[in-house]
Write a protein that holds these residues in place. Sequence first.
Motif, PDB file in Angstrom:
ATOM      1  N   ALA A   1       1.093  -1.339  -0.020  1.00  0.00           N
ATOM      2  CA  ALA A   1       0.134   0.063   0.019  1.00  0.00           C
ATOM      3  C   ALA A   1       0.772   1.140  -0.072  1.00  0.00           C
ATOM      4  N   MET A   2       2.184   1.244   0.497  1.00  0.00           N
ATOM      5  CA  MET A   2       2.873   2.220   0.639  1.00  0.00           C
ATOM      6  C   MET A   2       3.510   2.777  -0.925  1.00  0.00           C
ATOM      7  N   LEU A   3       3.503   1.666  -1.683  1.00  0.00           N
ATOM      8  CA  LEU A   3       4.011   1.920  -3.029  1.00  0.00           C
ATOM      9  C   LEU A   3       3.380   2.676  -4.091  1.00  0.00           C
ATOM     10  N   ASP A   4       1.942   2.852  -3.831  1.00  0.00           N
ATOM     11  CA  ASP A   4       1.221   3.566  -4.590  1.00  0.00           C
ATOM     12  C   ASP A   4      -0.268   3.964  -3.874  1.00  0.00           C
ATOM     13  N   GLU A   5      -0.769   5.180  -4.257  1.00  0.00           N
ATOM     14  CA  GLU A   5      -2.129   5.780  -3.292  1.00  0.00           C
ATOM     15  C   GLU A   5      -3.291   4.584  -3.887  1.00  0.00           C
ATOM     16  N   ARG A   6      -2.876   4.202  -5.252  1.00  0.00           N
ATOM     17  CA  ARG A   6      -4.155   3.366  -5.736  1.00  0.00           C
ATOM     18  C   ARG A   6      -4.304   2.185  -5.038  1.00  0.00           C
ATOM     19  N   VAL A   7      -3.165   1.860  -4.270  1.00  0.00           N
ATOM     20  CA  VAL A   7      -3.335   0.131  -3.638  1.00  0.00           C
ATOM     21  C   VAL A   7      -3.725   0.469  -2.009  1.00  0.00           C
ATOM     22  N   ARG A   8      -4.633  -0.191  -1.719  1.00  0.00           N
ATOM     23  CA  ARG A   8      -5.067  -0.004  -0.299  1.00  0.00           C
ATOM     24  C   ARG A   8      -5.654  -1.333   0.386  1.00  0.00           C
ATOM     25  N   VAL A   9      -5.242  -1.499   1.716  1.00  0.00           N
ATOM     26  CA  VAL A   9      -5.707  -2.627   2.234  1.00  0.00           C
ATOM     27  C   VAL A   9      -7.288  -2.499   2.892  1.00  0.00           C
ATOM     28  N   CYS A  10      -7.920  -3.272   2.606  1.00  0.00           N
ATOM     29  CA  CYS A  10      -9.303  -3.550   3.052  1.00  0.00           C
ATOM     30  C   CYS A  10      -9.240  -4.258   4.698  1.00  0.00           C
ATOM     31  N   GLY A  11     -10.510  -3.877   5.236  1.00  0.00           N
ATOM     32  CA  GLY A  11     -10.649  -4.444   6.517  1.00  0.00           C
ATOM     33  C   GLY A  11     -10.894  -5.716   6.731  1.00  0.00           C
ATOM     34  N   SER A  12     -11.527  -6.405   5.359  1.00  0.00           N
ATOM     35  CA  SER A  12     -12.019  -7.912   5.341  1.00  0.00           C
ATOM     36  C   SER A  12     -11.952  -8.213   4.003  1.00  0.00           C
ATOM     37  N   ASN A  13     -11.915  -9.866   3.819  1.00  0.00           N
ATOM     38  CA  ASN A  13     -11.817 -10.158   2.470  1.00  0.00           C
ATOM     39  C   ASN A  13     -13.151  -9.975   1.803  1.00  0.00           C
ATOM     40  N   GLN A  14     -14.302  -9.851   2.497  1.00  0.00           N
ATOM     41  CA  GLN A  14     -15.334  -9.474   1.649  1.00  0.00           C
ATOM     42  C   GLN A  14     -15.476  -8.033   1.257  1.00  0.00           C
ATOM     43  N   GLU A  15     -14.787  -7.325   2.072  1.00  0.00           N
ATOM     44  CA  GLU A  15     -14.814  -5.657   1.414  1.00  0.00           C
ATOM     45  C   GLU A  15     -13.756  -5.688   0.196  1.00  0.00           C
ATOM     46  N   VAL A  16     -12.949  -6.680   0.089  1.00  0.00           N
ATOM     47  CA  VAL A  16     -12.041  -6.794  -1.348  1.00  0.00           C
ATOM     48  C   VAL A  16     -13.055  -7.210  -2.322  1.00  0.00           C
ATOM     49  N   LEU A  17     -14.000  -7.974  -2.308  1.00  0.00           N
ATOM     50  CA  LEU A  17     -14.993  -8.393  -3.152  1.00  0.00           C
ATOM     51  C   LEU A  17     -15.643  -7.101  -3.411  1.00  0.00           C
ATOM     52  N   GLU A  18     -16.009  -6.474  -2.745  1.00  0.00           N
ATOM     53  CA  GLU A  18     -17.233  -5.267  -2.759  1.00  0.00           C
ATOM     54  C   GLU A  18     -16.448  -4.209  -3.372  1.00  0.00           C
ATOM     55  N   THR A  19     -15.230  -4.291  -3.392  1.00  0.00           N
ATOM     56  CA  THR A  19     -14.318  -3.074  -4.233  1.00  0.00           C
ATOM     57  C   THR A  19     -13.679  -3.543  -5.325  1.00  0.00           C
ATOM     58  N   SER A  20     -13.971  -4.597  -5.795  1.00  0.00           N
ATOM     59  CA  SER A  20     -13.117  -5.219  -6.997  1.00  0.00           C
ATOM     60  C   SER A  20     -13.949  -5.808  -8.189  1.00  0.00           C
ATOM     61  N   ASP A  21     -13.800  -5.695  -9.406  1.00  0.00           N
ATOM     62  CA  ASP A  21     -14.426  -6.446 -10.403  1.00  0.00           C
ATOM     63  C   ASP A  21     -13.441  -7.580 -11.031  1.00  0.00           C
ATOM     64  N   VAL A  22     -12.247  -7.572 -10.910  1.00  0.00           N
ATOM     65  CA  VAL A  22     -11.357  -8.770 -11.014  1.00  0.00           C
ATOM     66  C   VAL A  22     -10.913  -9.154  -9.653  1.00  0.00           C
ATOM     67  N   VAL A  23     -11.164 -10.581  -9.361  1.00  0.00           N
ATOM     68  CA  VAL A  23     -10.615 -10.882  -8.196  1.00  0.00           C
ATOM     69  C   VAL A  23      -9.534 -12.013  -8.282  1.00  0.00           C
TER      70      VAL A  23
END
Length: 256
Positions: free
Chosen positions: A43-65
């Motif tokens: 996440a420190m490498l690029d502002e477009r990279v972020r850590v989610c609070g849960s795996n479900q949040e990853v799904l909710e914010t992604s189209d390609v998983v």
Amino acid sequence: MRLGFIGTGTITHAVVTGMLRFGVSFERISLSPRNANTAAELAMLDERVRVCGSNQEVLETSDVVCLAVVPQIAADVLGELEFDSRHHIISFIAGVSLDELSRLVLPADRVARAVPLPAVAEGKGSTAICPADEVAKAIFSALGEAVEVDDERKFDALSAVTATMASFYAVLESQASWLVQHGLNYPAARAFLSGYCIGLAHDTAQTKEPFSAMVKHCMTPGGLNEQVHTELSRRGTYAHYNQALDEVMRRIKARA
């Protein structure tokens, strides 16, 4: 492209690093909180990279998983998640077939498997993809060589070949030890062999001719390369590789 990673280990680190280094286009990358140190580092490498609070949040914010958890926990981890029909799934999970993945990620119906290796971080890796998948190919062709195959038997064979990494390094270690016996210190032996291997690998990328032709090109009749190759062939060394890979394939098929 909004890309998400379920599992944040060595391969996710390599893929994300490679994407950033070689300019793969994306809108954002969402990382699961598993392995917090690796996720935070990315996440420190690029502002477009972020850590989610849960795996479900990853799904909710992604189209390609991208699925990058170890196979032992794959069913448990994925079984807790709610996938959506919009999700395009690329699985890095060893030994989990397309049929099984399709059941685990319903109602998502676009599913592919890939085997990226750590060298993709440097744009030098080879990644097997099954079946042909335009999104996976766009990512991994930018990070080295992307090889698409049309069925899982071929994909499993490519996966089996990646089990030769340890033996590759073991061959180098045996050569380094031999050089030490002949008076070199280990760092010098290692440096020489590393550069030697880079040169050989570079040569393979400069031609499309069969490896068997390259074997012939580097041997002169009665020469030193011919001597070693003949001796190893006589002892069945290369046949032992085939036998070992056959055993790996049996293990892979047993998981299916």
